[in-house]
Design a protein around this motif. Structure first.
Motif, mmCIF file in Angstrom:
data_model
loop_
_atom_site.group_PDB
_atom_site.id
_atom_site.type_symbol
_atom_site.label_atom_id
_atom_site.label_comp_id
_atom_site.label_asym_id
_atom_site.label_seq_id
_atom_site.Cartn_x
_atom_site.Cartn_y
_atom_site.Cartn_z
ATOM 1 N N GLU A 1 -8.661 16.040 -7.619
ATOM 2 C CA GLU A 1 -8.164 16.158 -8.988
ATOM 3 C C GLU A 1 -9.346 15.939 -9.928
ATOM 4 O OE1 GLU A 1 -5.064 16.826 -10.001
ATOM 5 O OE2 GLU A 1 -5.229 16.350 -12.113
ATOM 6 N N ASN A 2 -9.693 16.950 -10.682
ATOM 7 C CA ASN A 2 -10.807 16.867 -11.640
ATOM 8 C C ASN A 2 -12.113 16.379 -10.999
ATOM 9 O OD1 ASN A 2 -9.182 17.732 -13.776
ATOM 10 N ND2 ASN A 2 -8.449 15.652 -14.129
ATOM 11 N N GLY A 3 -12.403 16.884 -9.811
ATOM 12 C CA GLY A 3 -13.650 16.544 -9.140
ATOM 13 C C GLY A 3 -13.662 15.201 -8.437
ATOM 14 N N VAL A 4 -12.516 14.535 -8.359
ATOM 15 C CA VAL A 4 -12.421 13.225 -7.712
ATOM 16 C C VAL A 4 -11.466 13.338 -6.525
ATOM 17 C CG1 VAL A 4 -11.694 10.821 -8.017
ATOM 18 C CG2 VAL A 4 -12.819 12.027 -9.887
ATOM 19 N N CYS A 5 -11.881 12.805 -5.387
ATOM 20 C CA CYS A 5 -11.024 12.803 -4.207
ATOM 21 C C CYS A 5 -9.894 11.792 -4.426
ATOM 22 C CB CYS A 5 -11.819 12.439 -2.963
ATOM 23 S SG CYS A 5 -10.824 12.459 -1.456
ATOM 24 N N VAL A 6 -8.665 12.281 -4.396
ATOM 25 C CA VAL A 6 -7.501 11.431 -4.638
ATOM 26 C C VAL A 6 -6.978 10.844 -3.332
ATOM 27 C CG1 VAL A 6 -5.181 11.395 -5.613
ATOM 28 C CG2 VAL A 6 -6.920 12.814 -6.654
ATOM 29 N N ALA A 7 -7.052 11.614 -2.256
ATOM 30 C CA ALA A 7 -6.570 11.133 -0.958
ATOM 31 C C ALA A 7 -7.197 11.948 0.155
ATOM 32 C CB ALA A 7 -5.054 11.249 -0.877
ATOM 33 N N THR A 8 -7.346 11.304 1.313
ATOM 34 C CA THR A 8 -7.828 11.974 2.517
ATOM 35 C C THR A 8 -6.758 11.806 3.589
ATOM 36 O OG1 THR A 8 -10.093 11.423 1.930
ATOM 37 C CG2 THR A 8 -9.696 12.099 4.183
ATOM 38 N N MET B 1 0.856 -1.164 0.000
ATOM 39 C CA MET B 1 0.000 0.000 0.000
ATOM 40 C C MET B 1 0.905 1.230 0.000
ATOM 41 S SD MET B 1 -3.174 1.009 2.415
ATOM 42 C CE MET B 1 -4.144 -0.209 1.588
ATOM 43 N N TYR B 2 0.516 2.211 -0.776
ATOM 44 C CA TYR B 2 1.259 3.463 -0.811
ATOM 45 C C TYR B 2 0.942 4.288 0.431
ATOM 46 C CZ TYR B 2 1.996 2.658 -5.821
ATOM 47 O OH TYR B 2 2.352 2.148 -7.035
ATOM 48 N N LYS B 3 1.974 4.885 0.996
ATOM 49 C CA LYS B 3 1.820 5.814 2.118
ATOM 50 C C LYS B 3 2.193 7.193 1.583
ATOM 51 C CE LYS B 3 3.690 6.916 6.655
ATOM 52 N NZ LYS B 3 4.677 6.539 7.679
ATOM 53 N N ILE B 4 1.288 8.142 1.717
ATOM 54 C CA ILE B 4 1.499 9.490 1.201
ATOM 55 C C ILE B 4 1.609 10.450 2.377
ATOM 56 C CG2 ILE B 4 0.540 11.341 -0.201
ATOM 57 C CD1 ILE B 4 -0.677 7.944 -0.888
ATOM 58 N N SER B 5 2.598 11.306 2.323
ATOM 59 C CA SER B 5 2.769 12.314 3.373
ATOM 60 C C SER B 5 3.338 13.571 2.740
ATOM 61 C CB SER B 5 3.691 11.791 4.477
ATOM 62 O OG SER B 5 4.952 11.446 3.939
ATOM 63 N N THR C 1 -3.236 4.639 -0.096
ATOM 64 C CA THR C 1 -3.982 4.210 -1.270
ATOM 65 C C THR C 1 -3.291 2.994 -1.883
ATOM 66 O OG1 THR C 1 -4.956 4.863 -3.376
ATOM 67 C CG2 THR C 1 -2.786 5.725 -2.900
ATOM 68 N N ASN C 2 -4.058 2.203 -2.594
ATOM 69 C CA ASN C 2 -3.529 1.079 -3.358
ATOM 70 C C ASN C 2 -3.553 1.396 -4.847
ATOM 71 O OD1 ASN C 2 -2.361 -1.193 -2.367
ATOM 72 N ND2 ASN C 2 -4.259 -2.219 -1.876
ATOM 73 N N ASP C 3 -4.052 2.566 -5.196
ATOM 74 C CA ASP C 3 -4.242 2.965 -6.587
ATOM 75 C C ASP C 3 -2.991 3.668 -7.106
ATOM 76 O OD1 ASP C 3 -4.998 4.223 -8.976
ATOM 77 O OD2 ASP C 3 -7.067 4.451 -8.303
ATOM 78 N N SER C 4 -2.311 3.044 -8.073
ATOM 79 C CA SER C 4 -1.074 3.612 -8.622
ATOM 80 C C SER C 4 -1.316 4.934 -9.329
ATOM 81 C CB SER C 4 -0.430 2.620 -9.592
ATOM 82 O OG SER C 4 -0.043 1.465 -8.909
ATOM 83 N N THR C 5 -2.460 5.087 -9.974
ATOM 84 C CA THR C 5 -2.772 6.339 -10.664
ATOM 85 C C THR C 5 -2.880 7.481 -9.671
ATOM 86 O OG1 THR C 5 -3.948 5.108 -12.369
ATOM 87 C CG2 THR C 5 -4.398 7.463 -12.218
ATOM 88 N N LYS C 6 -3.575 7.248 -8.562
ATOM 89 C CA LYS C 6 -3.691 8.278 -7.530
ATOM 90 C C LYS C 6 -2.337 8.593 -6.914
ATOM 91 C CE LYS C 6 -8.490 7.392 -6.316
ATOM 92 N NZ LYS C 6 -9.421 6.992 -5.248
ATOM 93 N N ALA C 7 -1.514 7.572 -6.715
ATOM 94 C CA ALA C 7 -0.171 7.800 -6.171
ATOM 95 C C ALA C 7 0.651 8.667 -7.117
ATOM 96 C CB ALA C 7 0.527 6.466 -5.921
ATOM 97 N N VAL D 1 5.550 9.993 -1.719
ATOM 98 C CA VAL D 1 4.828 8.723 -1.912
ATOM 99 C C VAL D 1 5.814 7.594 -1.676
ATOM 100 C CG1 VAL D 1 3.520 7.308 -3.520
ATOM 101 C CG2 VAL D 1 3.288 9.797 -3.586
ATOM 102 N N GLU D 2 5.495 6.735 -0.706
ATOM 103 C CA GLU D 2 6.368 5.612 -0.356
ATOM 104 C C GLU D 2 5.607 4.304 -0.513
ATOM 105 O OE1 GLU D 2 9.003 7.046 3.259
ATOM 106 O OE2 GLU D 2 6.855 7.368 3.637
ATOM 107 N N GLY D 3 6.335 3.237 -0.796
ATOM 108 C CA GLY D 3 5.742 1.906 -0.840
ATOM 109 C C GLY D 3 5.321 1.484 -2.230
ATOM 110 N N GLU D 4 4.662 0.347 -2.278
ATOM 111 C CA GLU D 4 4.174 -0.263 -3.510
ATOM 112 C C GLU D 4 2.731 -0.700 -3.287
ATOM 113 O OE1 GLU D 4 5.828 -0.525 -6.382
ATOM 114 O OE2 GLU D 4 7.537 0.515 -5.480
#
Length: 75
Positions: free
Chosen positions: A15-22, A1-5, A30-36, A46-49
């Motif tokens: 991003e374009n009306g879509v919540c990418v991260a909270t 899982m990606y860890k974002i900080s 997130t587990n979504d590579s596009t969002k990462a 962005v850390e992890g896989e």
């Protein structure tokens, strides 16, 4: 899982009306590579896989009645 900080403690990134991260206490996951990738481009750390996702033996991409009938007739 990606860890974002990085840039913020609490709240959401859009991003374009879509919540990418909270974010909560400065971290989002997130587990979504596009969002990462979107978050990385915006300057977040962005850390992890992504976690491995088990593939189902059933094709759910055509989750319609017609798709179900086609799948059932092939069995």
């Amino acid at each position: 899982m990606y860890k974002i900080s990085g840039k913020q403690e609490f709240g959401a990134v859009w991003e374009n009306g879509v919540c990418v991260a909270t974010f909560h206490k400065g971290v989002a996951y997130t587990n979504d590579s596009t969002k990462a990738d979107i978050l990385r481009e915006k300057g977040y750390l962005v850390e992890g896989e992504p976690d491995e996702v088990e593939q189902s033996e059933y094709d759910t991409s055509a989750a319609t009645i017609d798709g179900w009938h086609r799948w059932h007739s092939d069995r």
